[in-house]
Design an enzyme around this catalytic site. Structure first.
Site, PDB file in Angstrom:
ATOM      1  N   ASP A  54       0.986  -1.073  -0.085  1.00 58.52           N
ATOM      2  CA  ASP A  54       0.044  -0.008   0.038  1.00 58.52           C
ATOM      3  C   ASP A  54       0.829   1.171   0.124  1.00 58.52           C
ATOM      4  OD1 ASP A  54       0.788  -0.436   2.593  1.00 58.52           O
ATOM      5  OD2 ASP A  54      -1.168   0.015   3.264  1.00 58.52           O
ATOM      6  N   LEU A 143      -7.278  -7.113  12.571  1.00 58.10           N
ATOM      7  CA  LEU A 143      -8.626  -7.123  11.672  1.00 58.10           C
ATOM      8  C   LEU A 143      -9.441  -5.626  11.572  1.00 58.10           C
ATOM      9  CD1 LEU A 143      -9.870 -10.501  13.105  1.00 58.10           C
ATOM     10  CD2 LEU A 143      -8.604 -10.107  10.989  1.00 58.10           C
ATOM     11  N   SER A 144      -8.516  -4.582  11.954  1.00 59.23           N
ATOM     12  CA  SER A 144      -9.164  -3.302  11.728  1.00 59.23           C
ATOM     13  C   SER A 144     -10.226  -2.865  12.471  1.00 59.23           C
ATOM     14  CB  SER A 144      -9.199  -3.056  10.211  1.00 59.23           C
ATOM     15  OG  SER A 144      -8.591  -2.088  10.001  1.00 59.23           O
ATOM     16  N   SER A 146     -10.027  -0.502  14.518  1.00 58.83           N
ATOM     17  CA  SER A 146      -9.937   0.939  14.439  1.00 58.83           C
ATOM     18  C   SER A 146     -10.463   1.679  13.277  1.00 58.83           C
ATOM     19  CB  SER A 146      -8.432   1.605  14.322  1.00 58.83           C
ATOM     20  OG  SER A 146      -7.606   0.932  13.534  1.00 58.83           O
ATOM     21  N   ASP A 190      -7.100  -0.027   4.960  1.00 57.88           N
ATOM     22  CA  ASP A 190      -8.181  -0.450   6.118  1.00 57.88           C
ATOM     23  C   ASP A 190      -9.587   0.225   5.936  1.00 57.88           C
ATOM     24  OD1 ASP A 190      -6.085  -1.728   6.834  1.00 57.88           O
ATOM     25  OD2 ASP A 190      -5.690  -0.796   9.091  1.00 57.88           O
TER      26      ASP A 190
END
Ligand code: ADP
Ligand code: MG
Length: 401
Positions: A54, A143-144, A146, A190
């Site tokens: 990314d 697993l995000s 946030s 994300d």
């Protein structure tokens, strides 16, 4: 992608007790003694393939998980926000002054205040609100959770305020909340995944221009599933390692005279490697360039409906992360090896590395067998028991009926 969070993986304590949307509503009642105006759900995500690509302007292919963060919310007069979460003892409360500059609200409330700050900074009139949050996304497992929190709050505030905010602009604002307000460096994956994914599809995201394509990923029709294994590995020096990998990639791009490693074609890899000064840099570059190609190859196979054939690409991605990028740890290598030995079609670590989760492509009716094999391999090595969960690609952020 995010550098792996510090500390041991944790699971939201209330996970699985009752439906997450019901818990958000009940939390709203208990905190504010009134009805929410609405509820908004944002999923966790997992990256099928494309790791550390990314920030090199490359490609990623995440999909949304059937684990969600739900925000129940109602507007209130004035510029004031109160937020209850089932993970915290006390609600947090902040006003416009705390969202005039980054960092004024710290801890978990910073993710919420950061969203208000990012919206206000972009010129939006953010409505004051009361919010209550419940989540089934494990916190800090990669697993995000946030991004799920940011996306659910952002979407709730946008709807409550009737803000003119197209979906494709939302990931940048949520990312800004996390990068600039909370101070956690993340790429755009994300938030893009959590906001823009569709059920039954993976999100092919070009991190250079943020264009997306929804790629059919119908595991169910193919009799397949993804097994997600939480390695429960303690994150070792994850922030520093992430920063050093990122710096190495940027240095290499400079040396090669390209804006980013994405601009090194796989056909020109050998020539590029020949121009680099040391073996470590060559291995870092080889990972990124071949990983971008593996994403493109995975997309081609999925477009052609050849889902089982992506397995070897997943496994090759893991080998590249282990040998060339050097971001795996014994727990994740063990999970990958045990899954493959038990018949998984492919397996790899997913996320920034040094812990986090592993995903394995499995025949749906063998998922439990593969999970048991991974758990047994962990016991043999004396590792803490892994978390295992079978998933299919779920929808992105939505308002609940
Ligand atoms: P990950 O995104 O991989 O789960 P991060 O470290 O990026 O890990 O984000 C986890 C942090 O996000 C938590 O420590 C907490 O501050 C915040 N967070 C996530 N979900 C919630 C929630 N439901 N309630 C309160 N805070 C949350
Ligand atoms: Mg995160």
């Amino acid at each position: 992608m995010t550098p792996a969070p510090q500390g041991r993986s944790a699971t939201a304590p209330a996970q699985g007790r009752t439906d997450v949307a019901d818990r958000a509503t009940a939390g709203f009642h208990s905190a504010y003694d009134e009805q929410p105006t609405g509820r908004w759900a944002a999923p966790g995500r997992v990256n099928l393939i494309g790791e550390h690509t990314d920030y090199n302007d490359g490609f990623v292919l995440p999909f949304a998980l059937p684990l969600r963060t739900v925000v129940a919310a109602a507007p209130r007069p004035g510029e004031r926000w109160t937020v209850w979460s089932e993970i915290a003892d006390q609600p947090i409360d902040f006003g416009a002054a705390e969202t005039d500059a980054p960092g004024r609200v710290t801890g978990w409330g910073g993710y919420v205040a950061g969203v208000v700050w990012a919206l206000r900074e972009a010129g939006y009139a953010v409505p004051g609100a009361r919010l209550a949050i419940a989540s089934d996304v494990p916190l800090g497992s990669g697993l995000s959770s946030s991004a799920a929190l940011e996306a659910a709050v952002l979407t709730a505030l946008a709807d409550l305020g009737g803000l003119d905010l197209p979906t494709e602009r939302r990931p940048r604002l949520a990312q800004r909340a996390e990068n600039a307000y909370v101070g956690a460096p993340t790429g755009i994956m994300d938030q893009s995944a959590v906001i823009r994914c569709h059920a039954g599809h993976a999100l092919f995201l070009d991190c250079r221009d943020e264009s997306v394509e929804h790629i059919p990923f119908d595991l169910d029709a193919a009799g397949l599933a993804i097994l997600v294994v939480d390695s429960r590995a303690p994150h070792r020096h994850a922030d520093g390692e992430y920063a050093s990998r990122r710096a190495a990639c940027e240095r290499a791009a400079d040396l090669l005279g390209v804006p980013a490693l994405r601009d090194v074609p796989v056909t020109g890899l050998d020539a590029a490697l020949g121009r680099l000064p040391d073996d470590e840099t060559r291995r870092r570059v080889r990972h990124v360039v071949t990983e971008d190609q593996r994403v493109l190859d995975t997309v081609e196979l999925l477009r052609a409906g050849r889902v089982p054939e992506i397995g070897p690409l997943l496994t090759a991605s893991h080998a590249s992360m282990r040998d060339d990028f050097e971001i795996t740890v014994p727990e994740v290598d063990t999970a990958v090896e045990a899954a493959l030995a038990a018949g998984a079609l492919g397996a790899r670590m997913t996320g920034g590395g040094f812990g986090g989760c592993v995903l394995a492509l499995v025949e749906a009716d063998r998922s439990d067998t593969v999970a048991a094999a991974v758990t047994a391999a962990y016991a043999e090595r004396g590792f803490a028991a892994p978390g295992t969960r079978t998933v299919l690609p779920a929808p992105g952020t939505t308002r609940l009926p």
